[in-house]
Write an enzyme that holds these catalytic residues in place. Structure first.
Site, PDB file in Angstrom:
ATOM      1  N   ASN A 102       0.827  -1.200   0.000  1.00 17.67           N
ATOM      2  CA  ASN A 102       0.000   0.000   0.000  1.00 17.67           C
ATOM      3  C   ASN A 102       0.869   1.261   0.000  1.00 17.67           C
ATOM      4  O   ASN A 102       2.094   1.191   0.038  1.00 17.67           O
ATOM      5  CB  ASN A 102      -0.956  -0.013   1.186  1.00 17.67           C
ATOM      6  CG  ASN A 102      -2.305   0.590   0.846  1.00 17.67           C
ATOM      7  OD1 ASN A 102      -2.386   1.598   0.155  1.00 17.67           O
ATOM      8  ND2 ASN A 102      -3.369  -0.017   1.342  1.00 17.67           N
ATOM      9  N   HIS A 132      22.435   0.319   6.615  1.00 20.40           N
ATOM     10  CA  HIS A 132      22.859   1.292   5.599  1.00 20.40           C
ATOM     11  C   HIS A 132      23.969   2.233   6.077  1.00 20.40           C
ATOM     12  O   HIS A 132      24.406   3.096   5.327  1.00 20.40           O
ATOM     13  CB  HIS A 132      21.658   2.078   5.062  1.00 20.40           C
ATOM     14  CG  HIS A 132      20.599   1.177   4.508  1.00 20.40           C
ATOM     15  ND1 HIS A 132      20.766   0.466   3.340  1.00 20.40           N
ATOM     16  CD2 HIS A 132      19.379   0.830   4.998  1.00 20.40           C
ATOM     17  CE1 HIS A 132      19.688  -0.261   3.111  1.00 20.40           C
ATOM     18  NE2 HIS A 132      18.842  -0.064   4.099  1.00 20.40           N
ATOM     19  N   ALA A 177      -0.450  -3.361  13.646  1.00 16.52           N
ATOM     20  CA  ALA A 177      -0.081  -1.997  13.244  1.00 16.52           C
ATOM     21  C   ALA A 177       0.929  -1.393  14.223  1.00 16.52           C
ATOM     22  O   ALA A 177       0.806  -1.547  15.445  1.00 16.52           O
ATOM     23  CB  ALA A 177      -1.326  -1.124  13.171  1.00 16.52           C
ATOM     24  N   LYS A 197       5.940  -9.169  19.755  1.00 16.60           N
ATOM     25  CA  LYS A 197       5.851 -10.456  20.451  1.00 16.60           C
ATOM     26  C   LYS A 197       4.568 -11.163  20.036  1.00 16.60           C
ATOM     27  O   LYS A 197       3.565 -10.518  19.711  1.00 16.60           O
ATOM     28  CB  LYS A 197       5.851 -10.242  21.965  1.00 16.60           C
ATOM     29  CG  LYS A 197       7.135  -9.618  22.494  1.00 16.60           C
ATOM     30  CD  LYS A 197       7.067  -9.418  24.009  1.00 16.60           C
ATOM     31  CE  LYS A 197       8.351  -8.790  24.524  1.00 16.60           C
ATOM     32  NZ  LYS A 197       8.306  -8.565  25.994  1.00 16.60           N
TER      33      LYS A 197
END
Length: 206
Positions: A102, A132, A177, A197
């Site tokens: 999305n 990175h 979320a 968890k």
């Protein structure tokens, strides 16, 4: 598609040496920004939709950058929604097995990321297989090397989640979320939190 989009689609589906056209095509919608090194490869085994679901008059971009010898495998029909970014760094490989990402999500691949068939990846998700920036000890050894990420089949990753390097997520699982996943998650469970968890096992979703 406007004329510019049609020309871009024609180029990548017929002429580009970056694209290995097998059974799929690139479906390129407006404001798609594609930046491929001449040695990068896209293996199209299914259709790949880029910058879907933009709002009317929107200028939201979808950005795909493939660096030197990077490989992007499209093994299942995959949809990349508006505002998302994919970066595959030098010598790295990213595989999509089917599903969608999305809007406003980011995948940054500097090693190897595999996303299995039936992926449901919500808005504002970040998936990284490396940091990175290198952290060194007194002898110059790298302490934070990149590690592959493997997301199984039919996995649902909730909005705002972050998937970090070295993680394996089992088939059929749900990531709640806003979760931060920094260790393996087994199959068919719900995991949530920071760090994530397991909060429920033996689940199915559809």
């Amino acid at each position: 598609m406007n004329n510019e989009d049609m020309l871009k689609s024609f180029y990548y589906n017929k002429l580009s040496k970056n694209v290995c056209r097998k059974n799929g095509k690139m479906k390129i919608f407006k404001n798609s920004v594609l930046d491929f090194h001449k040695s990068a490869k896209i293996n199209l085994n299914e259709d790949f939709y880029i910058n879907l679901n933009t709002l009317k008059k929107s200028k939201a971009e979808c950005y795909i950058k493939l660096q030197e010898n990077a490989v992007l495998n499209i093994d299942g029909r995959f949809k990349l929604f508006y505002g998302s970014t994919i970066q595959v760094f030098k010598n790295a490989s990213l595989t999509f097995g089917g599903g969608y990402i999305n809007s406003n999500s980011v995948i940054a691949c500097c090693n190897k990321i595999i996303i299995g068939e039936g992926a449901t990846i919500a808005r504002n998700v970040y998936i990284y297989d490396g940091d990175h920036h290198s952290i060194l000890d007194d002898e110059g050894n790298i302490l934070n090397k990149s590690m592959p990420v493997n997301i199984g089949k039919h996995v649902w990753i909730g909005a705002g989640s972050i998937i970090l390097k070295g993680v394996n997520i089992g088939d059929g699982s749900i990531i709640g979320a806003g979760s931060v996943v920094n260790k393996d998650i087994p199959a068919n469970c719900i995991a949530a939190g920071n760090p994530a968890k397991v909060i429920k096992e033996k689940i199915r979703w559809k």
